[in-house]
Write an enzyme that holds these catalytic residues in place. Sequence first.
Site, PDB file in Angstrom:
ATOM      1  N   ASP A  82       0.780  -1.233   0.000  1.00 27.65           N
ATOM      2  CA  ASP A  82       0.000   0.000   0.000  1.00 27.65           C
ATOM      3  C   ASP A  82       0.817   1.291   0.000  1.00 27.65           C
ATOM      4  N   CYS A 136     -19.185 -10.659 -12.331  1.00 26.64           N
ATOM      5  CA  CYS A 136     -20.376 -10.488 -11.500  1.00 26.64           C
ATOM      6  C   CYS A 136     -21.642 -10.947 -12.212  1.00 26.64           C
ATOM      7  N   CYS A 139     -25.559  -9.597 -11.409  1.00 26.56           N
ATOM      8  CA  CYS A 139     -25.717  -9.181 -10.004  1.00 26.56           C
ATOM      9  C   CYS A 139     -25.480  -7.676  -9.863  1.00 26.56           C
ATOM     10  N   CYS A 142     -24.235  -5.007  -4.610  1.00 24.29           N
ATOM     11  CA  CYS A 142     -23.433  -3.974  -3.938  1.00 24.29           C
ATOM     12  C   CYS A 142     -23.872  -2.575  -4.354  1.00 24.29           C
ATOM     13  N   CYS A 146     -25.117  -0.054  -1.457  1.00 25.85           N
ATOM     14  CA  CYS A 146     -24.195   1.009  -1.030  1.00 25.85           C
ATOM     15  C   CYS A 146     -25.002   2.182  -0.459  1.00 25.85           C
ATOM     16  N   CYS A 165     -17.765   7.640  -0.873  1.00 27.02           N
ATOM     17  CA  CYS A 165     -17.563   6.346  -0.197  1.00 27.02           C
ATOM     18  C   CYS A 165     -17.345   6.560   1.306  1.00 27.02           C
ATOM     19  N   CYS A 192     -15.997   0.951   5.926  1.00 27.12           N
ATOM     20  CA  CYS A 192     -17.334   0.442   5.576  1.00 27.12           C
ATOM     21  C   CYS A 192     -17.154  -0.908   4.875  1.00 27.12           C
ATOM     22  N   CYS A 199     -22.133  -9.217  -0.983  1.00 27.49           N
ATOM     23  CA  CYS A 199     -21.659  -9.872  -2.214  1.00 27.49           C
ATOM     24  C   CYS A 199     -21.866 -11.386  -2.138  1.00 27.49           C
TER      25      CYS A 199
HETATM   26  C1  B12 Z   1      -7.278   4.723  -2.720  1.00 26.84           C
HETATM   27  C2  B12 Z   1      -7.759   3.437  -2.102  1.00 26.84           C
HETATM   28  C3  B12 Z   1      -9.052   3.433  -1.579  1.00 26.84           C
HETATM   29  C4  B12 Z   1     -10.032   4.577  -1.788  1.00 26.84           C
HETATM   30  C5  B12 Z   1     -10.653   4.451  -3.220  1.00 26.84           C
HETATM   31  C6  B12 Z   1     -11.092   3.011  -3.540  1.00 26.84           C
HETATM   32  C7  B12 Z   1     -11.522   2.761  -4.969  1.00 26.84           C
HETATM   33  N1  B12 Z   1     -12.237   1.673  -5.152  1.00 26.84           N
HETATM   34  O1  B12 Z   1     -11.227   3.491  -5.886  1.00 26.84           O
HETATM   35  C8  B12 Z   1     -11.028   4.363  -0.614  1.00 26.84           C
HETATM   36  C9  B12 Z   1     -10.561   5.154   0.612  1.00 26.84           C
HETATM   37  C10 B12 Z   1     -12.491   4.730  -0.900  1.00 26.84           C
HETATM   38  C11 B12 Z   1     -10.823   2.862  -0.342  1.00 26.84           C
HETATM   39  C12 B12 Z   1     -11.751   2.079   0.285  1.00 26.84           C
HETATM   40  C13 B12 Z   1     -11.575   0.718   0.544  1.00 26.84           C
HETATM   41  N2  B12 Z   1     -10.425   0.014   0.376  1.00 26.84           N
HETATM   42 CO1  B12 Z   1      -8.855   0.714  -0.516  1.00 26.84          CO
HETATM   43  N3  B12 Z   1      -7.279   1.200  -1.418  1.00 26.84           N
HETATM   44  C14 B12 Z   1      -6.934   2.289  -2.034  1.00 26.84           C
HETATM   45  C15 B12 Z   1      -5.506   2.110  -2.606  1.00 26.84           C
HETATM   46  C16 B12 Z   1      -4.527   2.765  -1.632  1.00 26.84           C
HETATM   47  C17 B12 Z   1      -5.325   2.666  -4.015  1.00 26.84           C
HETATM   48  C18 B12 Z   1      -6.398   2.239  -5.056  1.00 26.84           C
HETATM   49  C19 B12 Z   1      -6.327   3.106  -6.296  1.00 26.84           C
HETATM   50  O2  B12 Z   1      -7.109   4.032  -6.460  1.00 26.84           O
HETATM   51  N4  B12 Z   1      -5.340   2.874  -7.167  1.00 26.84           N
HETATM   52  C20 B12 Z   1      -5.124   3.673  -8.367  1.00 26.84           C
HETATM   53  C21 B12 Z   1      -6.115   3.237  -9.439  1.00 26.84           C
HETATM   54  C22 B12 Z   1      -5.715   3.905 -10.776  1.00 26.84           C
HETATM   55  O3  B12 Z   1      -6.004   1.840  -9.536  1.00 26.84           O
HETATM   56  P1  B12 Z   1      -7.200   0.809  -9.360  1.00 26.84           P
HETATM   57  O4  B12 Z   1      -8.312   1.420  -8.537  1.00 26.84           O
HETATM   58  O5  B12 Z   1      -6.654  -0.484  -8.852  1.00 26.84           O
HETATM   59  O6  B12 Z   1      -7.730   0.643 -10.845  1.00 26.84           O
HETATM   60  C23 B12 Z   1      -6.840   0.358 -11.922  1.00 26.84           C
HETATM   61  C24 B12 Z   1      -6.700  -1.108 -12.236  1.00 26.84           C
HETATM   62  O7  B12 Z   1      -6.805  -1.946 -11.082  1.00 26.84           O
HETATM   63  C25 B12 Z   1      -7.705  -1.389 -13.302  1.00 26.84           C
HETATM   64  N5  B12 Z   1      -9.083  -1.743 -12.941  1.00 26.84           N
HETATM   65  C26 B12 Z   1      -9.858  -1.245 -11.955  1.00 26.84           C
HETATM   66  N6  B12 Z   1     -11.090  -1.749 -12.034  1.00 26.84           N
HETATM   67  C27 B12 Z   1     -11.101  -2.579 -13.104  1.00 26.84           C
HETATM   68  C28 B12 Z   1     -12.135  -3.349 -13.630  1.00 26.84           C
HETATM   69  C29 B12 Z   1     -11.868  -4.148 -14.756  1.00 26.84           C
HETATM   70  C30 B12 Z   1     -12.989  -4.970 -15.290  1.00 26.84           C
HETATM   71  C31 B12 Z   1     -10.567  -4.173 -15.319  1.00 26.84           C
HETATM   72  C32 B12 Z   1     -10.253  -5.038 -16.477  1.00 26.84           C
HETATM   73  C33 B12 Z   1      -9.551  -3.374 -14.793  1.00 26.84           C
HETATM   74  C34 B12 Z   1      -9.835  -2.601 -13.695  1.00 26.84           C
HETATM   75  O8  B12 Z   1      -7.795  -0.167 -14.011  1.00 26.84           O
HETATM   76  C35 B12 Z   1      -7.549   0.931 -13.143  1.00 26.84           C
HETATM   77  C36 B12 Z   1      -6.770   2.001 -13.880  1.00 26.84           C
HETATM   78  O9  B12 Z   1      -5.520   1.517 -14.311  1.00 26.84           O
HETATM   79  C37 B12 Z   1      -5.375   0.548  -2.637  1.00 26.84           C
HETATM   80  C38 B12 Z   1      -3.950   0.014  -2.477  1.00 26.84           C
HETATM   81  C39 B12 Z   1      -3.140   0.274  -3.736  1.00 26.84           C
HETATM   82  N7  B12 Z   1      -1.962   0.869  -3.558  1.00 26.84           N
HETATM   83  O10 B12 Z   1      -3.557  -0.058  -4.839  1.00 26.84           O
HETATM   84  C40 B12 Z   1      -6.314   0.110  -1.488  1.00 26.84           C
HETATM   85  C41 B12 Z   1      -7.117  -1.175  -1.654  1.00 26.84           C
HETATM   86  C42 B12 Z   1      -7.751  -1.166  -3.016  1.00 26.84           C
HETATM   87  N8  B12 Z   1      -8.176  -1.021  -0.664  1.00 26.84           N
HETATM   88  C43 B12 Z   1      -8.518  -2.115  -0.070  1.00 26.84           C
HETATM   89  C44 B12 Z   1      -9.577  -2.234   0.882  1.00 26.84           C
HETATM   90  C45 B12 Z   1      -9.622  -3.504   1.714  1.00 26.84           C
HETATM   91  C46 B12 Z   1     -10.530  -1.206   1.015  1.00 26.84           C
HETATM   92  C47 B12 Z   1     -11.850  -1.245   1.830  1.00 26.84           C
HETATM   93  C48 B12 Z   1     -12.563  -2.596   1.828  1.00 26.84           C
HETATM   94  C49 B12 Z   1     -11.580  -0.779   3.297  1.00 26.84           C
HETATM   95  C50 B12 Z   1     -12.827  -0.623   4.153  1.00 26.84           C
HETATM   96  N9  B12 Z   1     -13.432  -1.707   4.619  1.00 26.84           N
HETATM   97  O11 B12 Z   1     -13.238   0.476   4.445  1.00 26.84           O
HETATM   98  C51 B12 Z   1     -12.683  -0.143   1.093  1.00 26.84           C
HETATM   99  C52 B12 Z   1     -13.489  -0.739  -0.073  1.00 26.84           C
HETATM  100  C53 B12 Z   1     -14.213   0.280  -0.886  1.00 26.84           C
HETATM  101  C54 B12 Z   1     -14.354  -0.193  -2.323  1.00 26.84           C
HETATM  102  N10 B12 Z   1     -15.503  -0.744  -2.673  1.00 26.84           N
HETATM  103  O12 B12 Z   1     -13.391  -0.067  -3.085  1.00 26.84           O
HETATM  104  C55 B12 Z   1      -7.691  -3.300  -0.582  1.00 26.84           C
HETATM  105  C56 B12 Z   1      -8.555  -4.131  -1.534  1.00 26.84           C
HETATM  106  C57 B12 Z   1      -8.315  -5.645  -1.471  1.00 26.84           C
HETATM  107  C58 B12 Z   1      -9.207  -6.347  -2.464  1.00 26.84           C
HETATM  108  N11 B12 Z   1      -9.606  -7.576  -2.132  1.00 26.84           N
HETATM  109  O13 B12 Z   1      -9.538  -5.844  -3.502  1.00 26.84           O
HETATM  110  C59 B12 Z   1      -6.458  -2.558  -1.264  1.00 26.84           C
HETATM  111  C60 B12 Z   1      -5.894  -3.264  -2.494  1.00 26.84           C
HETATM  112  C61 B12 Z   1      -5.375  -2.396  -0.171  1.00 26.84           C
HETATM  113  C62 B12 Z   1      -4.548  -3.676   0.057  1.00 26.84           C
HETATM  114  N12 B12 Z   1      -3.231  -3.564  -0.002  1.00 26.84           N
HETATM  115  O14 B12 Z   1      -5.057  -4.746   0.279  1.00 26.84           O
HETATM  116  N13 B12 Z   1      -9.614   2.445  -0.823  1.00 26.84           N
HETATM  117  S1  SF4 Z   2     -22.259  -7.815  -4.993  1.00 23.53           S
HETATM  118 FE1  SF4 Z   2     -20.397  -8.889  -5.669  1.00 23.53          FE
HETATM  119  S2  SF4 Z   2     -21.047 -10.159  -7.424  1.00 23.53           S
HETATM  120 FE2  SF4 Z   2     -22.679  -8.647  -7.050  1.00 23.53          FE
HETATM  121  S3  SF4 Z   2     -22.181  -6.953  -8.426  1.00 23.53           S
HETATM  122 FE3  SF4 Z   2     -21.243  -6.459  -6.459  1.00 23.53          FE
HETATM  123  S4  SF4 Z   2     -19.167  -7.252  -6.613  1.00 23.53           S
HETATM  124 FE4  SF4 Z   2     -20.336  -8.211  -8.258  1.00 23.53          FE
HETATM  125  S1  SF4 Z   3     -17.295   0.802   1.095  1.00 21.72           S
HETATM  126 FE1  SF4 Z   3     -17.855   2.615  -0.119  1.00 21.72          FE
HETATM  127  S2  SF4 Z   3     -18.558   1.742  -2.046  1.00 21.72           S
HETATM  128 FE2  SF4 Z   3     -18.615   0.071  -0.566  1.00 21.72          FE
HETATM  129  S3  SF4 Z   3     -20.711   0.141   0.295  1.00 21.72           S
HETATM  130 FE3  SF4 Z   3     -19.418   1.350   1.651  1.00 21.72          FE
HETATM  131  S4  SF4 Z   3     -19.723   3.430   0.862  1.00 21.72           S
HETATM  132 FE4  SF4 Z   3     -20.369   2.072  -0.764  1.00 21.72          FE
END
Ligand code: B12
Ligand code: SF4
Ligand code: SF4
Length: 268
Positions: A82, A136, A139, A142, A146, A165, A192, A199
């Site tokens: 991270d 997914c 479905c 989520c 949300c 979020c 959250c 899911c």
């Molecule tokens: C910023 C961040 C957040 C932000 C924004 C999250 C978001 N979904 O955008 C906030 C604070 C909201 C957040 C919340 C949470 N987070 Co967070 N977060 C991060 C962090 C630090 C960076 C993510 C990011 O924005 N990267 C930059 C963008 C450009 O990359 P990206 O989002 O991964 O998307 C790129 C690719 O992955 C790809 N991609 C994305 N989606 C898709 C879909 C398809 C179909 C394809 C082909 C490609 C693709 O394209 C994008 C552009 O290149 C990561 C750790 C990290 N360094 O990556 C953890 C991370 C994503 N978080 C994590 C967790 C656990 C959470 C929470 C569950 C914590 C909680 N319980 O409160 C929540 C979940 C919310 C949610 N539904 O996402 C875990 C996720 C583990 C997992 N199983 O996925 C991570 C990986 C941390 C870790 N080291 O484990 N998070």
């Molecule tokens: S709840 Fe899980 S399976 Fe359903 S749309 Fe969301 S991520 Fe996909």
């Molecule tokens: S973690 Fe963020 S995206 Fe997921 S249910 Fe909560 S508010 Fe919505």
Amino acid sequence: MDYMARHAELRRDPRSLLPSARSVIAVSLNYYQDAAPKGGEPRIARYALGRDYHRVVRGKLKKLQAWLTSEHAGAECRICVDSAPLLEREIAHRAGLGWFGKNTMLIDSRTGSWFLLGFLLTSIEFEPSKPSLGGCGTCSACIDACPTGAIVHAQGRWQVDARRCISYLTIEHRGAIDQPLMRAIGDWTFGCDVCQEVCPFNQPRESQPDRATSTQEPDFLSRRQWPNLKELAQIGDDEFKRLAAGSPVARARPDGIRRNAQINLENK
Ligand code: B12
Ligand code: SF4
Ligand code: SF4
């Protein structure tokens, strides 16, 4: 989260972090546990109930690094959890650890999404794994569940609008929160879990017994006794820092946790 934009360029290539890198080893660690707060207690996302996962995962990767460098003399390694600009989920997807759900979580069809990621960059060249396959389908659980409508379809894929979020609002956001979002935060004090709780890939079934199993990592288990919401809404800076030391909850800072607890009390 301005750091995300600042590091966008670096994020593209892991060799910006370790110039000799030839492989990235991606690991995942289950943190699931039962987490229903008792009356009056703060509601904390499951990943934050125990010790800070950065330290826990880093500790394990250090052991892997020690073993690798003992087996491969001269190998260079760098651990990232991270903290470094790395497209973590993209790399983990390519390494076969999961596919992207509409909630943007990486989901493993067999075990679900209750896992955290860690990475070891290394100069050793390994045979690449196959990317994870899954999806997914129709479905939308989520998106419907949300509380703030943060899961949106934009630029051709499902994304989380971090500004809406609850995880962002309760952990990273400093200052006041708009009234409608305050109501939607409900009883979440830190983070959250709603979009993972609903899911279907996180629901155990007879044919999928490995979903939502309790973590075997003792450091992830909830041990900390938090004050009740009334006390937390007035907690002193020093007291909060003492209580939150070594926990992900420290990230919210005293002002943030007081604000969140006050919101929870008003939402009762
Ligand atoms: C910023 C961040 C957040 C932000 C924004 C999250 C978001 N979904 O955008 C906030 C604070 C909201 C957040 C919340 C949470 N987070 Co967070 N977060 C991060 C962090 C630090 C960076 C993510 C990011 O924005 N990267 C930059 C963008 C450009 O990359 P990206 O989002 O991964 O998307 C790129 C690719 O992955 C790809 N991609 C994305 N989606 C898709 C879909 C398809 C179909 C394809 C082909 C490609 C693709 O394209 C994008 C552009 O290149 C990561 C750790 C990290 N360094 O990556 C953890 C991370 C994503 N978080 C994590 C967790 C656990 C959470 C929470 C569950 C914590 C909680 N319980 O409160 C929540 C979940 C919310 C949610 N539904 O996402 C875990 C996720 C583990 C997992 N199983 O996925 C991570 C990986 C941390 C870790 N080291 O484990 N998070
Ligand atoms: S709840 Fe899980 S399976 Fe359903 S749309 Fe969301 S991520 Fe996909
Ligand atoms: S973690 Fe963020 S995206 Fe997921 S249910 Fe909560 S508010 Fe919505």
